[in-house]
Design a protein around this motif. Structure first.
Motif, PDB file in Angstrom:
ATOM      1  N   ASN A  19     -22.132  25.026  29.706  1.00 22.42           N
ATOM      2  CA  ASN A  19     -22.137  23.881  30.430  1.00 22.42           C
ATOM      3  C   ASN A  19     -20.989  23.806  31.681  1.00 22.42           C
ATOM      4  O   ASN A  19     -20.897  22.462  32.316  1.00 22.42           O
ATOM      5  N   GLY A  20     -20.222  24.866  31.923  1.00 22.61           N
ATOM      6  CA  GLY A  20     -19.156  24.904  32.822  1.00 22.61           C
ATOM      7  C   GLY A  20     -17.868  23.944  32.413  1.00 22.61           C
ATOM      8  O   GLY A  20     -16.943  23.660  33.102  1.00 22.61           O
ATOM      9  N   ASP A  78     -14.986  18.422  28.158  1.00 24.21           N
ATOM     10  CA  ASP A  78     -16.224  18.241  27.534  1.00 24.21           C
ATOM     11  C   ASP A  78     -16.616  16.836  27.808  1.00 24.21           C
ATOM     12  O   ASP A  78     -15.931  15.971  26.949  1.00 24.21           O
ATOM     13  N   ASP A  79     -17.176  16.224  28.882  1.00 25.16           N
ATOM     14  CA  ASP A  79     -17.549  14.844  28.615  1.00 25.16           C
ATOM     15  C   ASP A  79     -19.019  14.540  28.431  1.00 25.16           C
ATOM     16  O   ASP A  79     -19.571  13.452  28.710  1.00 25.16           O
ATOM     17  N   SER A  80     -19.866  15.407  27.486  1.00 24.66           N
ATOM     18  CA  SER A  80     -21.076  15.172  27.284  1.00 24.66           C
ATOM     19  C   SER A  80     -21.103  14.848  25.611  1.00 24.66           C
ATOM     20  O   SER A  80     -20.528  15.629  24.843  1.00 24.66           O
ATOM     21  N   VAL A 125     -24.074  17.833  24.714  1.00 18.36           N
ATOM     22  CA  VAL A 125     -23.804  19.256  24.606  1.00 18.36           C
ATOM     23  C   VAL A 125     -22.217  19.795  24.664  1.00 18.36           C
ATOM     24  O   VAL A 125     -21.511  18.917  24.715  1.00 18.36           O
ATOM     25  N   GLY A 126     -21.990  21.028  24.388  1.00 25.47           N
ATOM     26  CA  GLY A 126     -20.694  21.349  24.326  1.00 25.47           C
ATOM     27  C   GLY A 126     -20.270  22.686  25.069  1.00 25.47           C
ATOM     28  O   GLY A 126     -20.904  23.243  25.565  1.00 25.47           O
ATOM     29  N   VAL A 136     -14.484  29.427  20.294  1.00 29.17           N
ATOM     30  CA  VAL A 136     -14.038  27.834  20.632  1.00 29.17           C
ATOM     31  C   VAL A 136     -15.011  27.174  21.151  1.00 29.17           C
ATOM     32  O   VAL A 136     -15.693  27.554  22.006  1.00 29.17           O
ATOM     33  N   HIS A 137     -15.139  25.851  20.535  1.00 29.33           N
ATOM     34  CA  HIS A 137     -16.463  24.998  20.803  1.00 29.33           C
ATOM     35  C   HIS A 137     -16.017  23.462  20.712  1.00 29.33           C
ATOM     36  O   HIS A 137     -15.425  23.186  19.700  1.00 29.33           O
ATOM     37  N   SER A 138     -16.432  22.655  21.512  1.00 28.94           N
ATOM     38  CA  SER A 138     -16.042  21.408  21.701  1.00 28.94           C
ATOM     39  C   SER A 138     -17.430  20.395  21.153  1.00 28.94           C
ATOM     40  O   SER A 138     -16.999  19.226  21.211  1.00 28.94           O
ATOM     41  N   ARG A 139     -18.432  20.899  20.774  1.00 32.03           N
ATOM     42  CA  ARG A 139     -19.517  19.914  19.992  1.00 32.03           C
ATOM     43  C   ARG A 139     -19.484  19.811  18.764  1.00 32.03           C
ATOM     44  O   ARG A 139     -19.785  20.764  18.045  1.00 32.03           O
TER      45      ARG A 139
END
Length: 163
Positions: free
Chosen positions: A43-44, A64-66, A69-70, A154-157
């Protein structure tokens, strides 16, 4: 909620073999994103940024501002052997939000993922909220039976703990 973090991988070692380093190509992003892959579902959110570097010229910033999604950012696959223990050490800081999860994901023949919640073998660590300054982290995993390769993910969700 806005999630912002910097991430820099520094050292990947094989703990079961006397901490012999495994060659993680481009661990500090000095060749920019060579040997690292931003997934199509990122997602950019993941960007190479000079201001994200702990040392050196480059670092990776995840913004990540969602809430839905992540981010999704992988190393190239590295060869592995079943039963061996792998340890990833890295530095990160969290500017705001909840942070990131960093995983060691093992794959078998034809790229089949071998780490799942059902098997109770998900290897991850969270970049904690108290990491407002650069802080060392590590994640350890044992290569399961049938493992052929391992990747750093590496994952932010937060509500999706597996790739």
């Amino acid at each position: 909620m806005n999630h912002v973090s910097y991430f820099v991988a520094l050292l990947f070692t094989l703990a079961a073999s006397g901490n012999i380093p495994v060659d993680l190509p481009n661990p500090g992003y000095e060749q920019q994103l060579a040997d690292w892959h931003i997934a199509g579902n990122d997602n950019g959110f993941t960007q190479l940024a000079p201001e994200a570097a702990r040392n050196g010229q480059y670092g990776v910033r995840v913004t990540d501002d969602s809430p839905e999604v992540g981010s999704s950012f992988f190393s190239s696959p590295l060869p592995t052997k079943p039963g061996k223990t792998y340890k990833l050490r890295f530095w990160s800081r969290l500017l705001e939000g909840h942070g990131l999860a960093v995983y060691l994901v093992f794959y078998g023949d034809r790229g089949a993922q071998l780490n799942t919640q059902e098997r109770n073998n998900v290897n991850l660590t969270f970049v904690s909220r108290d990491a407002v300054d650069w802080k060392p982290f590590e994640v350890t995993g044992v290569a399961p039976e049938g493992a052929r390769t391992v990747k750093v993910w590496v994952h932010s969700r937060w509500n999706a703990p597996t790739p």
